[in-house]
Design an enzyme around this catalytic site. Structure first.
Site, PDB file in Angstrom:
ATOM      1  N   ASN A  62       1.672  -0.774 -12.609  1.00 41.79           N
ATOM      2  CA  ASN A  62       0.609   0.102 -12.122  1.00 41.79           C
ATOM      3  C   ASN A  62      -0.594  -0.762 -11.745  1.00 41.79           C
ATOM      4  OD1 ASN A  62      -1.358   1.971 -11.688  1.00 41.79           O
ATOM      5  ND2 ASN A  62      -1.380   2.782 -13.773  1.00 41.79           N
ATOM      6  N   TYR A 155     -10.416   9.699  -1.615  1.00 39.88           N
ATOM      7  CA  TYR A 155      -9.669   8.718  -0.812  1.00 39.88           C
ATOM      8  C   TYR A 155     -10.608   7.957   0.134  1.00 39.88           C
ATOM      9  CZ  TYR A 155      -5.844   7.030   2.227  1.00 39.88           C
ATOM     10  OH  TYR A 155      -4.966   6.262   2.951  1.00 39.88           O
TER      11      TYR A 155
HETATM   12  P1  NAI Z   1       3.684   5.432   0.669  1.00 40.38           P
HETATM   13  O1  NAI Z   1       3.345   6.584  -0.204  1.00 40.38           O
HETATM   14  O2  NAI Z   1       4.870   5.519   1.544  1.00 40.38           O
HETATM   15  O3  NAI Z   1       3.854   4.115  -0.245  1.00 40.38           O
HETATM   16  C1  NAI Z   1       2.932   3.831  -1.257  1.00 40.38           C
HETATM   17  C2  NAI Z   1       3.374   2.611  -2.017  1.00 40.38           C
HETATM   18  O4  NAI Z   1       2.369   2.362  -3.023  1.00 40.38           O
HETATM   19  C3  NAI Z   1       4.685   2.779  -2.746  1.00 40.38           C
HETATM   20  O5  NAI Z   1       5.409   1.570  -2.670  1.00 40.38           O
HETATM   21  C4  NAI Z   1       4.286   3.007  -4.210  1.00 40.38           C
HETATM   22  O6  NAI Z   1       5.219   2.485  -5.139  1.00 40.38           O
HETATM   23  C5  NAI Z   1       3.003   2.195  -4.266  1.00 40.38           C
HETATM   24  N1  NAI Z   1       2.110   2.678  -5.332  1.00 40.38           N
HETATM   25  C6  NAI Z   1       1.535   3.908  -5.439  1.00 40.38           C
HETATM   26  N2  NAI Z   1       0.806   3.955  -6.570  1.00 40.38           N
HETATM   27  C7  NAI Z   1       0.929   2.751  -7.178  1.00 40.38           C
HETATM   28  C8  NAI Z   1       0.419   2.195  -8.373  1.00 40.38           C
HETATM   29  N3  NAI Z   1      -0.372   2.891  -9.205  1.00 40.38           N
HETATM   30  N4  NAI Z   1       0.760   0.909  -8.690  1.00 40.38           N
HETATM   31  C9  NAI Z   1       1.571   0.197  -7.876  1.00 40.38           C
HETATM   32  N5  NAI Z   1       2.068   0.666  -6.735  1.00 40.38           N
HETATM   33  C10 NAI Z   1       1.760   1.924  -6.393  1.00 40.38           C
HETATM   34  O7  NAI Z   1       2.354   5.096   1.465  1.00 40.38           O
HETATM   35  P2  NAI Z   1       2.095   4.421   2.907  1.00 40.38           P
HETATM   36  O8  NAI Z   1       1.871   5.503   3.883  1.00 40.38           O
HETATM   37  O9  NAI Z   1       3.091   3.369   3.173  1.00 40.38           O
HETATM   38  O10 NAI Z   1       0.664   3.771   2.624  1.00 40.38           O
HETATM   39  C11 NAI Z   1       0.464   2.410   2.316  1.00 40.38           C
HETATM   40  C12 NAI Z   1      -1.037   2.136   2.337  1.00 40.38           C
HETATM   41  O11 NAI Z   1      -1.567   2.452   3.607  1.00 40.38           O
HETATM   42  C13 NAI Z   1      -1.828   2.969   1.323  1.00 40.38           C
HETATM   43  O12 NAI Z   1      -2.866   2.188   0.777  1.00 40.38           O
HETATM   44  C14 NAI Z   1      -2.405   4.076   2.175  1.00 40.38           C
HETATM   45  O13 NAI Z   1      -3.580   4.602   1.608  1.00 40.38           O
HETATM   46  C15 NAI Z   1      -2.660   3.332   3.464  1.00 40.38           C
HETATM   47  N6  NAI Z   1      -2.785   4.179   4.626  1.00 40.38           N
HETATM   48  C16 NAI Z   1      -1.722   4.955   5.041  1.00 40.38           C
HETATM   49  C17 NAI Z   1      -1.857   5.773   6.146  1.00 40.38           C
HETATM   50  C18 NAI Z   1      -0.751   6.633   6.642  1.00 40.38           C
HETATM   51  O14 NAI Z   1      -1.007   7.419   7.585  1.00 40.38           O
HETATM   52  N7  NAI Z   1       0.447   6.550   6.116  1.00 40.38           N
HETATM   53  C19 NAI Z   1      -3.131   5.837   6.882  1.00 40.38           C
HETATM   54  C20 NAI Z   1      -4.159   4.988   6.370  1.00 40.38           C
HETATM   55  C21 NAI Z   1      -3.977   4.192   5.279  1.00 40.38           C
END
Ligand code: NAI
Length: 244
Positions: A62, A155
């Site tokens: 985490n 966020y």
């Molecule tokens: P996702 O939900 O598909 O993946 C999130 C990842 O973060 C997963 O691998 C999960 O295991 C990990 N994670 C979550 N909480 C955790 C914790 N407490 N400790 C360790 N790992 C943790 O998300 P996505 O869409 O790939 O997003 C990746 C990044 O991009 C995030 O920071 C998100 O805020 C950012 N982002 C995403 C956007 C989108 O439209 N998908 C837009 C803008 C930013």
């Protein structure tokens, strides 16, 4: 493994983080994934990285925990050695709600994972980067942090915080030859946005390029910044023009 450099990618098990892992694996980097959640997703990323001829390992940790991240970075150094070159702080969560009704726990968890998580990882790798006389950090922000987004006070605050963290870290570590940049994605197709669809024409109207982006679009920007020796403190939008 001694000649191969290592990249740490938080949230590398799926989505944008997975795409970053695959790009870096294709460049010959060993990959340390820091994640929570579905082990099968992490194993899939590892298998894809292995196909590119590198070693990859996933660590359940985490990022919000100072002690867990400290122990995990120590474990990664034991497994992969000290030649860690890249850190990508990509792990993130949403707990959306209107500010008048937002639960304290939803504020705390989003700030802890998204912002403190990036601090924790930088805190536990910076001394090694300094000792190595180099290292590159990319933090994932969001257009929500640049513009604010109604229903996402927690966020947006966490992602705006990432911008400040990035710039302060960039200034502080620049004399040591270490760069720190941020990527601010807009709406990207991943599990995080699975409830948003492009049928929602109101959403499309806010995107000048008229469509959502892909994880690979974000990964390209991350790799660009990781491999750019003379860019630091930058926030690169990958958003189809939303926040211009
Ligand atoms: P996702 O939900 O598909 O993946 C999130 C990842 O973060 C997963 O691998 C999960 O295991 C990990 N994670 C979550 N909480 C955790 C914790 N407490 N400790 C360790 N790992 C943790 O998300 P996505 O869409 O790939 O997003 C990746 C990044 O991009 C995030 O920071 C998100 O805020 C950012 N982002 C995403 C956007 C989108 O439209 N998908 C837009 C803008 C930013």
């Amino acid at each position: 493994m001694a000649d191969t450099k290592t990249a740490i990618v938080t949230g590398g098990s799926r989505g944008i983080g997975r795409e970053v892992c695959l790009r870096l694996a294709a460049l010959g980097y060993n990959i340390a994934i820091v994640y929570v959640g579905d082990e099968n997703e992490a194993n899939d990323t590892i298998a894809e990285c292995n196909k590119k001829g590198v070693t990859a390992k996933a660590y359940v940790c985490n990022v919000a925990s100072f002690e867990e991240t400290k122990a995990t970075v120590a474990e990664i150094r034991k497994d992969f050695g000290n030649d860690i070159e890249f850190l990508v702080n990509n792990a993130g969560i949403t707990r959306d709600g209107l500010i008048a009704f937002m639960k304290e726990s939803d504020w705390d968890s989003v700030l802890s994972v998204n912002l403190k998580g990036a601090f924790n990882m930088i805190r536990h790798t910076a001394a090694l980067f300094i000792k190595n006389k180099g290292g590159r950090i990319v933090n994932i922000s969001s257009v929500s942090g640049l513009m604010g987004n109604a229903g996402q006070a927690n966020y947006s605050a966490s992602k705006a915080g990432i911008v400040g963290l990035t710039k302060a870290t960039a200034r502080e570590l620049a004399p040591k030859g270490i760069t720190c940049n941020a990527v601010a994605p807009g709406f990207i197709h991943t599990d995080m946005t699975k409830n948003i669809t492009e049928d929602n024409s109101e959403l499309l109207k806010t995107i000048p390029l008229g469509k959502m982006g892909e994880a690979s679009d974000v990964a390209s920007a991350v790799v660009f910044l990781l491999t750019s020796p003379y860019i630091t403190g930058e926030v690169l939008r990958v958003d189809g023009g939303i926040a211009m």
